[in-house]
Design a protein around this motif. Structure first.
Motif, PDB file in Angstrom:
ATOM      1  N   UNK A   1     -20.775  -5.002   6.977  1.00  8.88           N
ATOM      2  CA  UNK A   1     -21.689  -4.013   6.406  1.00  8.88           C
ATOM      3  C   UNK A   1     -21.085  -2.637   6.167  1.00  8.88           C
ATOM      4  N   UNK A   2     -19.823  -2.452   6.436  1.00 12.63           N
ATOM      5  CA  UNK A   2     -19.215  -1.132   6.224  1.00 12.63           C
ATOM      6  C   UNK A   2     -17.907  -1.266   5.458  1.00 12.63           C
ATOM      7  N   UNK A   3     -17.504  -0.159   4.869  1.00  7.70           N
ATOM      8  CA  UNK A   3     -16.240  -0.150   4.144  1.00  7.70           C
ATOM      9  C   UNK A   3     -15.094  -0.011   5.138  1.00  7.70           C
ATOM     10  N   UNK A   4     -14.007  -0.684   4.845  1.00  5.34           N
ATOM     11  CA  UNK A   4     -12.828  -0.623   5.698  1.00  5.34           C
ATOM     12  C   UNK A   4     -11.584  -0.717   4.837  1.00  5.34           C
ATOM     13  N   UNK A   5     -10.505  -0.218   5.397  1.00  5.11           N
ATOM     14  CA  UNK A   5      -9.190  -0.342   4.764  1.00  5.11           C
ATOM     15  C   UNK A   5      -8.326  -1.214   5.666  1.00  5.11           C
ATOM     16  N   UNK A   6      -7.520  -2.035   5.032  1.00  8.48           N
ATOM     17  CA  UNK A   6      -6.591  -2.872   5.772  1.00  8.48           C
ATOM     18  C   UNK A   6      -5.182  -2.579   5.271  1.00  8.48           C
ATOM     19  N   UNK A   7      -4.290  -2.282   6.210  1.00  6.39           N
ATOM     20  CA  UNK A   7      -2.899  -1.958   5.855  1.00  6.39           C
ATOM     21  C   UNK A   7      -1.996  -3.057   6.402  1.00  6.39           C
ATOM     22  N   UNK A   8      -1.259  -3.669   5.505  1.00  4.33           N
ATOM     23  CA  UNK A   8      -0.306  -4.703   5.879  1.00  4.33           C
ATOM     24  C   UNK A   8       1.105  -4.152   5.741  1.00  4.33           C
ATOM     25  N   UNK A   9       1.856  -4.193   6.830  1.00  2.00           N
ATOM     26  CA  UNK A   9       3.245  -3.736   6.811  1.00  2.00           C
ATOM     27  C   UNK A   9       4.102  -4.911   6.360  1.00  2.00           C
ATOM     28  N   UNK A  10       4.880  -4.666   5.303  1.00  6.27           N
ATOM     29  CA  UNK A  10       5.646  -5.728   4.647  1.00  6.27           C
ATOM     30  C   UNK A  10       7.140  -5.531   4.886  1.00  6.27           C
ATOM     31  N   UNK A  11       7.795  -6.593   5.322  1.00  6.47           N
ATOM     32  CA  UNK A  11       9.241  -6.561   5.536  1.00  6.47           C
ATOM     33  C   UNK A  11       9.992  -6.917   4.266  1.00  6.47           C
ATOM     34  N   UNK A  12      11.327  -6.896   4.330  1.00  6.15           N
ATOM     35  CA  UNK A  12      12.140  -7.165   3.136  1.00  6.15           C
ATOM     36  C   UNK A  12      11.976  -8.577   2.580  1.00  6.15           C
ATOM     37  N   UNK A  13      11.450  -9.504   3.382  1.00  2.00           N
ATOM     38  CA  UNK A  13      11.238 -10.872   2.906  1.00  2.00           C
ATOM     39  C   UNK A  13       9.871 -11.052   2.252  1.00  2.00           C
ATOM     40  N   UNK A  14       9.089  -9.971   2.173  1.00  3.16           N
ATOM     41  CA  UNK A  14       7.774 -10.049   1.542  1.00  3.16           C
ATOM     42  C   UNK A  14       6.699 -10.418   2.547  1.00  3.16           C
ATOM     43  N   UNK A  15       5.580 -10.879   2.034  1.00  2.32           N
ATOM     44  CA  UNK A  15       4.441 -11.238   2.877  1.00  2.32           C
ATOM     45  C   UNK A  15       4.723 -12.484   3.700  1.00  2.32           C
ATOM     46  N   UNK A  16       4.248 -12.453   4.946  1.00  2.00           N
ATOM     47  CA  UNK A  16       4.264 -13.670   5.750  1.00  2.00           C
ATOM     48  C   UNK A  16       3.054 -14.496   5.336  1.00  2.00           C
ATOM     49  N   UNK A  17       3.085 -15.795   5.637  1.00  2.00           N
ATOM     50  CA  UNK A  17       1.988 -16.683   5.219  1.00  2.00           C
ATOM     51  C   UNK A  17       0.634 -16.206   5.721  1.00  2.00           C
ATOM     52  N   UNK A  18       0.552 -15.782   6.989  1.00  2.00           N
ATOM     53  CA  UNK A  18      -0.733 -15.334   7.539  1.00  2.00           C
ATOM     54  C   UNK A  18      -1.231 -14.097   6.802  1.00  2.00           C
ATOM     55  N   UNK A  19      -0.308 -13.210   6.385  1.00  2.00           N
ATOM     56  CA  UNK A  19      -0.706 -12.013   5.646  1.00  2.00           C
ATOM     57  C   UNK A  19      -1.276 -12.402   4.278  1.00  2.00           C
ATOM     58  N   UNK A  20      -0.601 -13.314   3.602  1.00  2.07           N
ATOM     59  CA  UNK A  20      -1.074 -13.780   2.297  1.00  2.07           C
ATOM     60  C   UNK A  20      -2.467 -14.382   2.413  1.00  2.07           C
ATOM     61  N   UNK A  21      -2.663 -15.235   3.409  1.00  2.00           N
ATOM     62  CA  UNK A  21      -3.971 -15.876   3.602  1.00  2.00           C
ATOM     63  C   UNK A  21      -5.051 -14.837   3.890  1.00  2.00           C
ATOM     64  N   UNK A  22      -4.750 -13.874   4.748  1.00  2.79           N
ATOM     65  CA  UNK A  22      -5.733 -12.859   5.102  1.00  2.79           C
ATOM     66  C   UNK A  22      -6.067 -11.983   3.889  1.00  2.79           C
ATOM     67  N   UNK A  23      -5.052 -11.567   3.149  1.00  7.28           N
ATOM     68  CA  UNK A  23      -5.276 -10.739   1.959  1.00  7.28           C
ATOM     69  C   UNK A  23      -6.122 -11.494   0.938  1.00  7.28           C
ATOM     70  N   UNK A  24      -5.804 -12.749   0.714  1.00  8.93           N
ATOM     71  CA  UNK A  24      -6.558 -13.540  -0.270  1.00  8.93           C
ATOM     72  C   UNK A  24      -8.036 -13.660   0.089  1.00  8.93           C
ATOM     73  N   UNK A  25      -8.357 -13.641   1.363  1.00  8.44           N
ATOM     74  CA  UNK A  25      -9.761 -13.695   1.779  1.00  8.44           C
ATOM     75  C   UNK A  25     -10.404 -12.306   1.736  1.00  8.44           C
ATOM     76  N   UNK A  26      -9.690 -11.292   2.232  1.00  6.89           N
ATOM     77  CA  UNK A  26     -10.246  -9.938   2.288  1.00  6.89           C
ATOM     78  C   UNK A  26     -10.491  -9.354   0.901  1.00  6.89           C
TER      79      UNK A  26
END
Length: 141
Positions: free
Chosen positions: A68-93
């Motif tokens: 019910x509220x606005x939020x920001x999500x910050x993903x810290x990305x390494x030189x290899x790009x997104x990790x699988x869990x980050x990709x999955x979470x971003x795709x849902x969020x």
């Protein structure tokens, strides 16, 4: 409130909010957290919450807490790009209108920076943004 994990000092944060209320000051409060100590009661204190999610948090828990509220999500990305869990979470969020997602290169690594820029441009979404630690870029640590 930011730095380390601010919710470890929740009593002090609560005291400060109470003090500003007693001063009849209208304040808005923003929290930057890793999200591990968040609860519905804690969320009620803040106007905006920025979460840097960790793998073990799980997308379902985050979406339930922030339904019910606005939020920001910050993903810290390494030189290899997104990790699988980050990709999955971003795709849902990214499906929710309540959330803005920031991609931040780890330690201003050039490879990570290039990957973040490419991902933001590739997605073409207003909800996916680039976050840079400018103090590190200009050499202020």
């Amino acid at each position: 409130f930011t730095g380390g994990e601010p919710l470890l000092q929740l009593d002090e944060i609560s005291d400060f909010i109470d003090w500003t209320d007693q001063q009849a000051r209208v304040c808005k409060y923003q929290l930057e957290t890793n999200g591990s100590l968040l609860s519905e009661d804690v969320i009620a204190f803040f106007n905006l919450i920025s979460v840097s999610p960790k793998k073990q948090m799980g997308t379902h828990r985050l979406m339930k807490l922030f339904s019910d509220i606005k939020a920001e999500f910050k993903f810290v990305i390494g030189p290899d790009g997104l990790e699988d869990w980050q990709t999955n979470m971003i795709n849902q969020l990214i499906l929710s209108d309540n959330f803005t997602i920031f991609l931040q290169p780890r330690s201003c690594d050039q490879g990570a920076t290039e990957k973040c820029i490419a991902m933001v441009l590739d997605r073409g979404s207003e909800k996916l943004r680039l976050s840079l630690q400018q103090h590190k870029i200009v050499g202020v640590h």
